[in-house]
Scaffold this active site. Sequence first.
Site, PDB file in Angstrom:
ATOM      1  N   ASN A  78       0.897  -1.011   0.019  1.00 18.49           N
ATOM      2  CA  ASN A  78      -0.096   0.053  -0.005  1.00 18.49           C
ATOM      3  C   ASN A  78       0.985   1.278   0.143  1.00 18.49           C
ATOM      4  OD1 ASN A  78      -0.305  -1.445   2.804  1.00 18.49           O
ATOM      5  ND2 ASN A  78      -0.855   0.556   3.373  1.00 18.49           N
ATOM      6  N   ASP A  79       0.632   2.098   0.893  1.00 20.64           N
ATOM      7  CA  ASP A  79       1.248   3.794   0.764  1.00 20.64           C
ATOM      8  C   ASP A  79       2.890   3.543   0.465  1.00 20.64           C
ATOM      9  OD1 ASP A  79      -0.968   3.497   2.341  1.00 20.64           O
ATOM     10  OD2 ASP A  79      -0.105   4.595   4.030  1.00 20.64           O
ATOM     11  N   GLN A 115       4.701   0.514   2.099  1.00 20.36           N
ATOM     12  CA  GLN A 115       4.028  -0.328   3.047  1.00 20.36           C
ATOM     13  C   GLN A 115       3.653  -1.821   2.308  1.00 20.36           C
ATOM     14  OE1 GLN A 115       2.174   0.478   6.456  1.00 20.36           O
ATOM     15  NE2 GLN A 115       4.326   0.968   6.135  1.00 20.36           N
TER      16      GLN A 115
END
Length: 492
Positions: A40-41, A57
Amino acid sequence: MNTHADALARAESARAGLAATVKSRWYPAFHAAAPAGWINDPNGLSYVHGRYHLFYQHHPYSTVWGPMHWGHLSSPDLIHWRHEPIALAPGDDEDEHGVWSGSAVEAPDGRMLLFYTGHRWRDGVGEEGGMSQVQCMATSEDATTFTKKGVIVQGPDLEHFRDPKVWWQDGTWYMVFGASSPQGRGQVWMYTSPDLEEWTFDRVVFEDPDPDVFMVECPDMFELDGHWVITYGPMTRARREGYGGRNGHNAGYVVGRWRPGEDFVQTRAYRHADWGHNFYAAQSLLTPDHRRVTIGWLGGFILPMAPQAEDGWAGQMSIPRELHLDEDLNLVSTPIEEFEALRLSTLDFGSFTLGADEERVLLDDADIVEVLLSIDLSSSGAEQVNLLVHSTAPGCATRVGWDDLMARVVVDRGLHRPTDRGMRAAPFDGKGCLDLRVVVDRGSVEVFIGDGEAVLSSLSYPGEGRRALRLSNVSGPAVIKSCVVHRLAPAW
Ligand code: FRU
């Protein structure tokens, strides 16, 4: 003994196993991504020792979000990425259940410092028992191997307290991160430090004026064209309605005035930073030549995403975008100029008019392309002018285009099967000419409107077979002023 090095070694070996199962059909040809597993991020976007670094992430054990690690990529130009060893793994007291989002800087002594959130589930199990979060630091001499240094900001043990972004300004280090106040309001907290080791609370520098927003995820704060911008992901209690805010969490920004030692004074109302299905948790850096460049996560909260099932990977980053403010203080974003190095060959279709309900094949094999399309709306009578990308079996495509009834630019995945099929729509005033720049990778499409005053970023998963690029229009002629297609080279 269970060391950080052991945890990293286990993560690497699990990821190598998963990498053997990765399928290429939707894996990005020129977007940053992990070799395998969930991401993710974007984290730690920085320029250190003469190279760009992008962390992310990461759950290297599967295609599902889990105990967060930091994966790592590096690049000479923000376009051609090289996989680096996994940088951080969870498991120490302060980050027992996850090494969550954060940022990176090069310290004056040349070390690379990572700032991240150490995350623990209070009941040791999961979300229901609540969370405990602290800000932590790790250091590196070589930008490859990182040593955890423990907690640097303890805080008042709020439920949401995370995602530190650090920068240097006027002789002081600043850190902002997101928090949920005891009253349940979304805030950005600011700390300062003279030396990156000792951090002092400065103030709550921003509180989202919307009382439905209970947390501000991944805040980034920077000066841009004489103003200050805070980009963030508001977590809201409001129900979804209208054209925006349909993605679970959505990326947005506010503009204001700020000086060290003062509060942020907001001068422009919140606006979405991206109108597509999949753009979140953007993080920026200032390049050595002083461009403000941001990268977001092309993923989201409406799950599953198609590659999670059997492709061995899930989640990718956006194209890096250069940011500016226009005269109305709208954030405008365009692909960084380095992106143009991927253009392999160019097809210029010139100007032409599509008759009512006509369809034209531009390319019958358009795997990875960039399309520059200019539609003369004032002389077109069409209800829709569509660029059909990822067009496979008859009727299967992702529709990018102008909808005259909605008076918006849309990305419509309703014709595709293997994923969330929603439609998204961005504002455009409908006057004169609509210029679209559409970047198509194997599993995504990013649509830049005009000079970048609105963007739609969406994952898009074509079916089997060759991926054509078509134009079509509905009910009335469409006047195409120009249409240029660049075939792109893979960046990996
Ligand atoms: C945003 C976010 C961050 C957090 C991270 C955990 O997508 O929820 O706030 O640090 O993801 O993976």
